[in-house]
Design an enzyme around this catalytic site. Structure first.
Site, PDB file in Angstrom:
ATOM      1  NE  ARG A 183      17.725  -1.319  20.253  1.00 39.72           N
ATOM      2  CZ  ARG A 183      16.615  -1.971  19.898  1.00 39.72           C
ATOM      3  NH1 ARG A 183      15.447  -1.335  19.844  1.00 39.72           N
ATOM      4  NH2 ARG A 183      16.665  -3.253  19.614  1.00 39.72           N
ATOM      5  CG  LEU A 184      20.807   0.834  28.131  1.00 42.50           C
ATOM      6  CD1 LEU A 184      21.288   1.814  29.198  1.00 42.50           C
ATOM      7  CD2 LEU A 184      21.995   0.113  27.494  1.00 42.50           C
TER       8      LEU A 184
END
Length: 206
Positions: A183-184
């Protein structure tokens, strides 16, 4: 453009978002199963309540993003009342999203006429027959209206209805989002306050 799901330095070097959008749309056209030009269009009604629905992008250039509709529909009334809107493109196959916000203008009659003439004949009949967003007493009533306008325009060209035209969203903000591991995600936003101004670009936290 991307490397392992990340926006590369080549992307970051771009100072004109429409060039990036054109490339992303082209790539989406190669992998999306249906309607790579589909977008969620958000508007606000006279009470301040938001509304959103899917429409199709029918053109874009440095002036903005163009779509067409019945001006007497719910979205037509909401847009004409506020002259502002937002868009969101989501390409699941590419794990990408583009968000756009801006002012609205009505396209020229020449643009609207040209696009309307390019539509399938049945779609042009439908533009006359459908009282979009208003209550429909029965399916038969719609089919009857289609039959009536089919008879009316049984030969020759079908003129564009006076209540049917296009809108152009002139963006003040365009944000590109690329899915990243853990989720970066990568987010890059272009912003300007006036047409013709240079875009300001910033990377955002995911």
């Amino acid at each position: 453009m991307t490397d392992n799901g990340l926006i590369t330095s080549d992307f970051q070097a771009q100072n004109e978002p429409f060039t990036v959008f054109a490339e992303w749309l082209k790539e989406a056209t190669e992998t999306e199963i249906n309607d790579p030009n589909a977008l969620a269009l958000a508007t606000v009604d006279e009470t301040g309540m938001p509304n959103v629905r899917m429409v199709l992008l029918k053109g874009f250039d440095e002036r903005g993003f163009v779509f067409y509709t019945n001006f007497e529909s719910a979205k037509g009334h909401e847009i004409l009342g506020q002259m502002k809107a937002a868009m969101c493109f989501h390409w699941k196959s590419r794990r990408r999203q583009v968000r756009v916000r801006g002012e609205i203008e009505v396209v020229s009659s020449e643009e609207a006429d040209e696009y309307f003439a390019s539509r399938p004949r049945g779609s042009r009949i439908g533009a006359w027959a459908s009282k979009q967003s208003r209550p429909l007493e029965s399916r038969f009533a719609l089919e009857k209206a289609v039959a009536e306008y089919t008879a009316k325009f049984h030969v020759g060209s079908i003129p564009r209805p006076p209540h049917w035209s296009g809108f152009r969203l002139k963006p003040v903000s365009i944000e590109f989002w690329q899915d990243g591991k853990f989720r970066l995600h990568d987010r890059i936003r272009f912003v300007r306050t006036e047409d013709g101004e240079a875009w300001e670009k910033a990377r955002l936290y995911p």
